[in-house]
Design a protein around this motif. Structure first.
Motif, PDB file in Angstrom:
ATOM      1  N   LYS A  10      86.446 -12.453  -4.480  1.00 56.79           N
ATOM      2  CA  LYS A  10      85.493 -11.885  -5.423  1.00 56.79           C
ATOM      3  C   LYS A  10      84.963 -10.574  -4.869  1.00 56.79           C
ATOM      4  O   LYS A  10      84.698 -10.463  -3.678  1.00 56.79           O
ATOM      5  CB  LYS A  10      84.332 -12.862  -5.679  1.00 56.79           C
ATOM      6  CG  LYS A  10      83.332 -12.393  -6.719  1.00 56.79           C
ATOM      7  CD  LYS A  10      82.346 -13.481  -7.111  1.00 56.79           C
ATOM      8  CE  LYS A  10      81.394 -13.851  -5.996  1.00 56.79           C
ATOM      9  NZ  LYS A  10      80.338 -14.789  -6.439  1.00 56.79           N
ATOM     10  N   ASP A  11      84.813  -9.606  -5.737  1.00 59.38           N
ATOM     11  CA  ASP A  11      84.243  -8.322  -5.342  1.00 59.38           C
ATOM     12  C   ASP A  11      83.237  -7.903  -6.398  1.00 59.38           C
ATOM     13  O   ASP A  11      83.364  -6.852  -7.026  1.00 59.38           O
ATOM     14  CB  ASP A  11      85.348  -7.273  -5.181  1.00 59.38           C
ATOM     15  CG  ASP A  11      84.818  -5.962  -4.599  1.00 59.38           C
ATOM     16  OD1 ASP A  11      83.665  -5.954  -4.135  1.00 59.38           O
ATOM     17  OD2 ASP A  11      85.542  -4.960  -4.650  1.00 59.38           O
ATOM     18  N   ALA A  12      82.259  -8.762  -6.640  1.00 53.24           N
ATOM     19  CA  ALA A  12      81.248  -8.499  -7.658  1.00 53.24           C
ATOM     20  C   ALA A  12      80.192  -7.554  -7.112  1.00 53.24           C
ATOM     21  O   ALA A  12      80.173  -7.218  -5.928  1.00 53.24           O
ATOM     22  CB  ALA A  12      80.602  -9.818  -8.106  1.00 53.24           C
ATOM     23  N   LYS A  33      81.127 -14.430   3.231  1.00 55.98           N
ATOM     24  CA  LYS A  33      80.358 -13.871   2.118  1.00 55.98           C
ATOM     25  C   LYS A  33      79.507 -12.713   2.636  1.00 55.98           C
ATOM     26  O   LYS A  33      78.673 -12.892   3.524  1.00 55.98           O
ATOM     27  CB  LYS A  33      79.481 -14.945   1.475  1.00 55.98           C
ATOM     28  CG  LYS A  33      80.265 -16.135   0.942  1.00 55.98           C
ATOM     29  CD  LYS A  33      79.403 -17.063   0.110  1.00 55.98           C
ATOM     30  CE  LYS A  33      79.159 -16.510  -1.272  1.00 55.98           C
ATOM     31  NZ  LYS A  33      78.530 -17.511  -2.166  1.00 55.98           N
ATOM     32  N   ASP A 206      78.184 -21.538  -4.311  1.00 53.29           N
ATOM     33  CA  ASP A 206      77.287 -20.405  -4.621  1.00 53.29           C
ATOM     34  C   ASP A 206      75.829 -20.837  -4.833  1.00 53.29           C
ATOM     35  O   ASP A 206      75.403 -21.122  -5.949  1.00 53.29           O
ATOM     36  CB  ASP A 206      77.789 -19.641  -5.851  1.00 53.29           C
ATOM     37  CG  ASP A 206      79.127 -18.975  -5.595  1.00 53.29           C
ATOM     38  OD1 ASP A 206      79.447 -18.717  -4.425  1.00 53.29           O
ATOM     39  OD2 ASP A 206      79.853 -18.717  -6.567  1.00 53.29           O
TER      40      ASP A 206
END
Length: 347
Positions: A10-12, A33, A206
């Motif tokens: 993920k690269d939010a 993370k 998360d």
């Protein structure tokens, strides 16, 4: 421990998540993370995983290490598997039913094992750069500070708040800030995509919105926020309540339970109107894949109304939301949402 073969997951905007193989460590692979934009959410995520690891609660990934200066922490990799969302979007109704019941049971276990552990959680969270306010107080304050946003919705549909609405909001905010025997560690974002099914059972992912708050905040997933068939909502509620009631007297008494459900349902329904502006009256947008903002608003109002029926109290706010729902249903015709897994059952 040597990390190799990085895989970007993920690269939010808020964080970057990478899987890597681990040599010489306690697990074969890890999740790294890096939180970059929201330090509070990143540290809440870190604290949630570390807290559960210290408590020996194996309902999420184990916390392994972290570096505050680098805004980085490392978790056990739970591996690959379907999420609850994947089961709901699949074609197996039995798997989707079982997945939701397992999620409700595990949520109850999470709360049973963390009831009244505020002091223990604080030791973990406050050892990191401390958050400005406890999450449950933050939630209560937001509800009251943004009452005007609900009133703007009423004005937009030419309606008024019923007498007692403000007082009911104050009472709900007090219950959120001080949930008494229902104070537990909560995930805070129980979306179906955050429940991963592993060989060891369902695990939560998360913890960016985690913290000590009203336990039923997590139960909102099936009670209010995510559309499920009524039968499944009832079964999930019973499953969760049975699990929790083994160690929580507040879950054993019907009137107390009904009021607790109504409290969190009202808070979340008002929150949705505080998050979404009245521009939805003119333009509908996507709220979640396959689920529009208008559909979300009407779903919250209908579910809240159903949960208020067996509960006592909050008459002013209940009448206000009933009026708002009636005005919106006069304007909108929204097709009901159904998960693909359940569509065969509905034929």
């Amino acid at each position: 421990m040597l990390l190799t073969a990085p895989e970007l997951l993920k690269d939010a905007t808020r964080s970057v998540v990478v899987r890597a193989q681990a040599r010489g460590g306690p697990v074969p692979s890890v999740i790294l993370k890096h939180f970059r934009d929201d330090g509070v959410c990143g540290l809440d995520d870190w604290a949630g995983a570390e807290f559960l690891t210290r408590k020996g609660v194996e309902l999420g990934p184990r916390f392994l290490a972290g570096d505050v200066a680098a805004r980085l922490f490392v978790l056990e990799d739970l591996g690959r598997g379907p999420t609850l969302e994947a089961l709901l979007r699949g074609g197996d109704a039995r798997a989707a039913h079982g997945g939701l019941m397992a999620t409700a049971r595990n949520t109850g276990q999470l709360h049973v094992k963390t009831l009244g552990t505020q002091a223990t959680y604080d030791l973990v969270r406050q050892a990191l750069p401390p958050r400005p306010e406890r999450v449950r107080v933050e939630n209560a304050r937001f509800l009251l500070d943004n009452e005007g946003r609900l009133l703007r919705w009423l004005a937009a549909v030419q309606a008024e708040a019923a007498p007692g609405t403000h007082e009911d909001l104050e009472e709900i905010a007090r219950a959120l800030a001080d949930p008494g025997p229902l104070l537990a560690f909560t995930h805070g974002d129980m979306a179906p995509s955050n429940v991963l099914f592993t060989p060891g059972g369902p695990r939560l992912l998360d913890f960016e919105y985690a913290g000590m708050r009203h336990a039923l905040y997590d139960a909102l997933m099936w009670l209010v926020t995510v559309p499920f068939p009524d039968e499944l909502v009832s079964r999930a509620d019973i499953t969760y309540r049975i699990t929790l009631s083994a160690h929580c007297e507040a879950a054993q008494e019907d009137s107390v339970w009904a009021r607790a459900r109504a409290t969190v349902a009202l808070a979340r329904t008002v929150n949705v109107f505080q998050w979404l502006p009245p521009r939805v009256l003119e333009e509908d947008r996507e709220w979640a894949p396959g689920f529009s903002e208008r559909a979300a608003l009407l779903h919250h109002l209908a579910r809240c109304r159903a949960l208020l029926a067996p509960a006592e109290g909050f008459p002013g706010l209940a009448r206000t939301l009933e009026t708002l729902e009636a005005r919106l249903r006069e304007r909108w015709t929204v097709p009901p949402f159904s998960w693909p897994a359940f569509r065969q059952d509905e034929r």
